[in-house]
Design an enzyme around this catalytic site. Structure first.
Site, PDB file in Angstrom:
ATOM      1  N   HIS A 198     -10.000 -46.642 -60.362  1.00  0.00           N
ATOM      2  CA  HIS A 198     -11.358 -47.189 -60.274  1.00  0.00           C
ATOM      3  C   HIS A 198     -11.796 -47.615 -61.679  1.00  0.00           C
ATOM      4  O   HIS A 198     -11.585 -46.882 -62.631  1.00  0.00           O
ATOM      5  CB  HIS A 198     -12.305 -46.109 -59.732  1.00  0.00           C
ATOM      6  CG  HIS A 198     -13.669 -46.604 -59.410  1.00  0.00           C
ATOM      7  ND1 HIS A 198     -14.609 -46.896 -60.373  1.00  0.00           N
ATOM      8  CD2 HIS A 198     -14.259 -46.880 -58.218  1.00  0.00           C
ATOM      9  CE1 HIS A 198     -15.718 -47.319 -59.778  1.00  0.00           C
ATOM     10  NE2 HIS A 198     -15.536 -47.323 -58.474  1.00  0.00           N
ATOM     11  N   CYS A 236     -13.750 -52.593 -57.962  1.00  0.00           N
ATOM     12  CA  CYS A 236     -15.164 -52.311 -57.704  1.00  0.00           C
ATOM     13  C   CYS A 236     -16.010 -53.389 -58.361  1.00  0.00           C
ATOM     14  O   CYS A 236     -16.091 -53.451 -59.593  1.00  0.00           O
ATOM     15  CB  CYS A 236     -15.522 -50.923 -58.215  1.00  0.00           C
ATOM     16  SG  CYS A 236     -17.280 -50.563 -58.053  1.00  0.00           S
ATOM     17  N   HIS A 265     -14.200 -52.078 -53.378  1.00  0.00           N
ATOM     18  CA  HIS A 265     -15.597 -51.649 -53.316  1.00  0.00           C
ATOM     19  C   HIS A 265     -16.419 -52.917 -53.532  1.00  0.00           C
ATOM     20  O   HIS A 265     -16.284 -53.545 -54.582  1.00  0.00           O
ATOM     21  CB  HIS A 265     -15.938 -50.705 -54.468  1.00  0.00           C
ATOM     22  CG  HIS A 265     -15.373 -49.329 -54.328  1.00  0.00           C
ATOM     23  ND1 HIS A 265     -15.611 -48.346 -55.268  1.00  0.00           N
ATOM     24  CD2 HIS A 265     -14.611 -48.768 -53.370  1.00  0.00           C
ATOM     25  CE1 HIS A 265     -15.005 -47.222 -54.892  1.00  0.00           C
ATOM     26  NE2 HIS A 265     -14.385 -47.457 -53.745  1.00  0.00           N
ATOM     27  N   ASP A 310     -20.796 -50.577 -51.038  1.00  0.00           N
ATOM     28  CA  ASP A 310     -20.946 -49.525 -52.042  1.00  0.00           C
ATOM     29  C   ASP A 310     -22.417 -49.175 -52.143  1.00  0.00           C
ATOM     30  O   ASP A 310     -23.206 -49.545 -51.273  1.00  0.00           O
ATOM     31  CB  ASP A 310     -20.323 -50.011 -53.347  1.00  0.00           C
ATOM     32  CG  ASP A 310     -19.823 -48.877 -54.219  1.00  0.00           C
ATOM     33  OD1 ASP A 310     -20.029 -47.704 -53.859  1.00  0.00           O
ATOM     34  OD2 ASP A 310     -19.229 -49.155 -55.259  1.00  0.00           O
ATOM     35  N   HIS A 311     -22.786 -48.490 -53.187  1.00  0.00           N
ATOM     36  CA  HIS A 311     -24.142 -47.944 -53.323  1.00  0.00           C
ATOM     37  C   HIS A 311     -25.199 -48.772 -52.606  1.00  0.00           C
ATOM     38  O   HIS A 311     -25.260 -49.984 -52.772  1.00  0.00           O
ATOM     39  CB  HIS A 311     -24.549 -47.891 -54.794  1.00  0.00           C
ATOM     40  CG  HIS A 311     -23.508 -47.266 -55.636  1.00  0.00           C
ATOM     41  ND1 HIS A 311     -23.498 -47.363 -57.002  1.00  0.00           N
ATOM     42  CD2 HIS A 311     -22.418 -46.524 -55.311  1.00  0.00           C
ATOM     43  CE1 HIS A 311     -22.453 -46.713 -57.477  1.00  0.00           C
ATOM     44  NE2 HIS A 311     -21.782 -46.192 -56.478  1.00  0.00           N
ATOM     45  N   TYR A 324     -25.880 -43.239 -51.863  1.00  0.00           N
ATOM     46  CA  TYR A 324     -25.042 -42.991 -50.693  1.00  0.00           C
ATOM     47  C   TYR A 324     -25.805 -42.611 -49.427  1.00  0.00           C
ATOM     48  O   TYR A 324     -25.355 -41.793 -48.639  1.00  0.00           O
ATOM     49  CB  TYR A 324     -23.960 -41.954 -51.030  1.00  0.00           C
ATOM     50  CG  TYR A 324     -22.860 -42.579 -51.863  1.00  0.00           C
ATOM     51  CD1 TYR A 324     -21.868 -43.326 -51.258  1.00  0.00           C
ATOM     52  CD2 TYR A 324     -22.850 -42.465 -53.252  1.00  0.00           C
ATOM     53  CE1 TYR A 324     -20.872 -43.935 -52.014  1.00  0.00           C
ATOM     54  CE2 TYR A 324     -21.861 -43.069 -54.016  1.00  0.00           C
ATOM     55  CZ  TYR A 324     -20.877 -43.800 -53.379  1.00  0.00           C
ATOM     56  OH  TYR A 324     -19.891 -44.421 -54.115  1.00  0.00           O
TER      57      TYR A 324
HETATM   58  C1  DNO Z   1     -19.385 -44.062 -57.488  1.00  0.00           C
HETATM   59  C2  DNO Z   1     -17.961 -44.106 -57.270  1.00  0.00           C
HETATM   60  C3  DNO Z   1     -17.169 -43.360 -58.298  1.00  0.00           C
HETATM   61  C4  DNO Z   1     -15.736 -43.343 -57.895  1.00  0.00           C
HETATM   62  C5  DNO Z   1     -14.847 -42.657 -58.881  1.00  0.00           C
HETATM   63  C6  DNO Z   1     -13.405 -42.852 -58.500  1.00  0.00           C
HETATM   64  O1  DNO Z   1     -20.136 -44.378 -56.652  1.00  0.00           O
HETATM   65  O2  DNO Z   1     -17.532 -45.417 -57.139  1.00  0.00           O
HETATM   66  O3  DNO Z   1     -17.656 -42.079 -58.418  1.00  0.00           O
HETATM   67  O4  DNO Z   1     -15.605 -42.666 -56.675  1.00  0.00           O
HETATM   68  O5  DNO Z   1     -15.042 -43.135 -60.142  1.00  0.00           O
HETATM   69  O6  DNO Z   1     -12.629 -41.861 -59.052  1.00  0.00           O
END
Ligand code: DNO
Length: 348
Positions: A198, A236, A265, A310-311, A324
């Site tokens: 990531h 991401c 992501h 994602d978020h 989340y």
């Molecule tokens: C946050 C996530 C990160 C991700 C880690 C992967 O929302 O994208 O915490 O899970 O960095 O190891």
């Protein structure tokens, strides 16, 4: 591509039953949260997690994350045992049919924001990052609330680990990452588990700590550290896209074309100043990223791995784990599904 959703296990206020009702979501992204970092994930716990997800009518598409112990990033002598444990976990996950593992190599802090509930004019709230605020914090003294943060660290432990990083600059961190990959990737190849790093979030140094998974050039260097298709990326967009220097569609085309993106992501982010940003609703016009172009790039390179919204913002009065909640991430999945359908049909 397969639409997936992150689930934080049985303590997550968002339930598997709720996730299952989001159109097209078939895969779950999850992890085991009660094994100390660096220890082997017991087979039984993995099988139990798999069963829980499958009983709810879905399956585990990827693990996010198997955390990497700080000693590995620091290159301490204890790393060999910790790396061995990491490899054993990979073997067990593979036995359970789980073939994608996300991880990161960020020193001490995972994703970092300066405000976890910044109010937007529409009454929702989001996570934001303001570099001036982050730079003003003395992390060894202040009580700050960070989202991706291991709250079990005491102030004393923080001081000591920050101290240890004084001798680890970017080049040393690259060496330590290479050492890790040289031992883990052969096992990943053997057991057919794709490793997906990531990116650093935000993609620049914070609190004086080195960060290296930050831009196209460094991702290229990363891929070459161990040149194997099993040494890949969790692409991401919100992390890399926080820097206006990173051209996301180009990065997706490049690394997707190389077959190195194993997990996506997809979220939007709004640049608000130099090294400052707000998280945003997924739709393109709410942020600085062109979501349509990114999804087109995934389609063009034939990406067939798991993708997740994602978020999300907190909307409709929801409370819960910052970034989340259920509602805005579900809207994100639906928006991405719409883009995918349009892109695919347009291509026929
Ligand atoms: C946050 C996530 C990160 C991700 C880690 C992967 O929302 O994208 O915490 O899970 O960095 O190891």
């Amino acid at each position: 591509m397969e639409m997936t959703f992150r689930w934080y296990g049985k303590d997550d206020p968002v339930t598997l039953e709720q996730i299952r009702q989001i159109p097209n979501v078939t895969g779950i992204i999850t992890a085991i949260y009660d094994v100390p970092v660096g220890e082997v994930w017991p087979k039984e716990k993995i099988m139990e997690l798999k069963k829980t997800v499958e009983d709810a009518g879905m399956h585990i598409s990827a693990i996010e994350s198997v955390p990497v112990h700080e000693d590995v990033k620091l290159g301490k002598p204890t790393r060999d045992r910790l790396i061995e444990n990491f490899c054993t976990t990979l073997r067990y996950l593979s036995e359970a049919g789980i073939k994608i593992v996300c991880y990161n190599f960020m020193p001490v802090f995972d994703w970092t924001r300066t405000d976890l509930a910044f109010d937007l004019p529409d009454g929702s709230n989001v996570l934001i990052y303001d570099d001036a605020t982050a730079s003003s914090w003395d992390i060894t003294k202040e009580d700050v609330s960070l989202p991706g943060w291991d709250a079990s660290y005491t102030k004393e432990q923080i001081r000591s680990v920050m101290n240890e990083y004084k001798s680890v600059d970017e080049e040393t961190l690259w060496e330590n990452l290479k050492y890790f990959l040289e031992r883990v990737i052969p096992v990943a190849e053997e057991v057919d588990v794709k490793m997906a790093i990531h990116p650093d979030d935000p993609p620049w140094s914070i609190f004086g700590l080195p960060r290296i998974i930050t831009c196209k050039e460094n991702l290229e260097r990363f891929c070459k550290l161990v040149d194997s298709p099993y040494n890949g990326l969790t692409l991401c967009s919100g992390s890399l896209g926080a820097s206006s220097q990173n051209d996301m569609p180009d990065i997706i085309r490049h690394f997707g074309g190389m077959g190195r993106i194993h997990f996506a992501h997809v979220r939007n982010v709004k640049h608000t100043g130099n090294r400052s940003f707000e998280e945003a609703a997924h739709a393109s016009n709410y942020g600085s990223l062109d979501m349509y172009e990114m999804m087109k790039a995934y389609h063009e390179v034939g990406f067939d791995g798991p993708i997740r919204p994602d978020h999300g913002r907190m909307i409709w009065g929801e409370t819960g784990k910052p970034g989340y909640g259920l509602f805005d991430r579900a809207l994100g999945a639906t928006y991405l599904n719409g883009l995918i359908e349009a892109i695919e049909k347009n291509d026929k």
